[in-house]
Design a protein around this motif. Sequence first.
Motif, short mmCIF file in Angstrom:
data_model
loop_
_atom_site.label_atom_id
_atom_site.label_comp_id
_atom_site.label_asym_id
_atom_site.label_seq_id
_atom_site.Cartn_x
_atom_site.Cartn_y
_atom_site.Cartn_z
N ARG A 1 -5.16 -2.96 11.61
CA ARG A 1 -4.52 -2.04 10.70
C ARG A 1 -5.81 -1.53 10.00
NH1 ARG A 1 1.06 -2.11 9.96
NH2 ARG A 1 0.71 -1.69 7.73
N TYR B 1 -3.04 15.58 8.83
CA TYR B 1 -2.27 15.54 7.48
C TYR B 1 -2.98 16.44 6.44
CZ TYR B 1 -0.54 11.08 9.48
OH TYR B 1 0.02 10.40 10.18
N ILE C 1 -1.66 6.52 15.16
CA ILE C 1 -0.95 6.84 13.83
C ILE C 1 0.07 6.07 13.41
CG2 ILE C 1 0.10 8.41 12.50
CD1 ILE C 1 -2.21 9.56 15.11
N ASP C 2 0.16 5.33 12.23
CA ASP C 2 1.24 4.60 11.70
C ASP C 2 2.03 5.32 10.99
OD1 ASP C 2 3.07 2.85 10.54
OD2 ASP C 2 1.51 1.14 10.68
N ARG C 3 1.59 5.48 9.65
CA ARG C 3 2.45 6.47 8.77
C ARG C 3 1.47 6.86 7.61
NH1 ARG C 3 3.06 1.09 7.71
NH2 ARG C 3 3.62 0.40 5.55
N LYS C 4 2.14 7.79 6.81
CA LYS C 4 1.52 8.36 5.55
C LYS C 4 2.09 7.22 4.30
CE LYS C 4 2.83 11.72 3.12
NZ LYS C 4 3.06 13.02 2.46
N ILE C 5 1.20 6.77 3.57
CA ILE C 5 1.51 5.56 2.53
C ILE C 5 1.55 6.40 1.37
CG2 ILE C 5 0.53 3.68 1.30
CD1 ILE C 5 0.98 3.34 4.36
N ARG D 1 -4.11 15.10 15.26
CA ARG D 1 -2.85 14.90 14.25
C ARG D 1 -3.48 14.98 12.78
NH1 ARG D 1 1.62 11.54 13.75
NH2 ARG D 1 2.56 12.42 11.71
N ILE E 1 -3.27 7.14 4.57
CA ILE E 1 -2.46 6.98 5.85
C ILE E 1 -2.91 5.78 6.61
CG2 ILE E 1 -2.28 9.23 6.05
CD1 ILE E 1 -4.69 8.97 8.31
N ASN F 1 1.90 1.09 -4.00
CA ASN F 1 2.32 1.19 -2.40
C ASN F 1 1.30 0.25 -1.57
OD1 ASN F 1 3.78 3.77 -2.27
ND2 ASN F 1 2.14 4.50 -3.47
#
Length: 220
Positions: A109, A63, A87-91, A61, A101, A138
């Motif tokens: 986490r 980014y 994968i969770d998400r882009k921060i 994956r 991420i 963030n």
Amino acid sequence: MHPNFFFISTYNIAGISKNYSKILFLFESFKTIDIFAFQETHLRNDADASLFTQIFSPQFRIYISNSETETHAGIIIGINLQSMFRIDRKIFEIKGRALGIMLHIENKRFYIICIYVPAIDTNRELFLDNLFQCISENFCYFDECIILGDFNFVENSILDRSAVSTNREVGFANFKRIKDKLGLVDFFRHNFPTKNIFTFFSKAHGSESRIDRIYTTLNI
């Protein structure tokens, strides 16, 4: 990936563009890594990155953060789809310079941040202040955190440069705020307190330095 550890790597690749042989070499070299971070890709847009994505995406994956304004910027984070990471998400993102991420293994986490710190002193301080602001704005819960990449400065010029040059460590104080906020230690220096080892050779200065580093929370 072993149940009790994972493989992570950072590497300044000094440009790839649409260089098929170099991209293929990178893939073969890093295909067993769980998380990799590349800096100085020289990719400016999605078209530039298309060949890299084509070769890496079946196993990773990806980014990608490109920069349309900086010729020598650009970073990539790759997460091996065969690893235990999900994968969770882009921060957050600072174009071509920083990506944050969130990943997880079961309920744990992992906050992964790849950075490519500018080589020019004044730009370096501004970037690190901007990075601190992005992380603060963030901020999210994590169990473990890793910051890795090309820092373009060292924390200890005696240990981390073959030729000591104290005036080149601009950014140390700016980064310390980030390190303290996230509770990070220099992974290598924590394990080898007095060892001299280098990651970069400067032809211009005829010296070596350890400007490429990985910082982690203490548990890691």
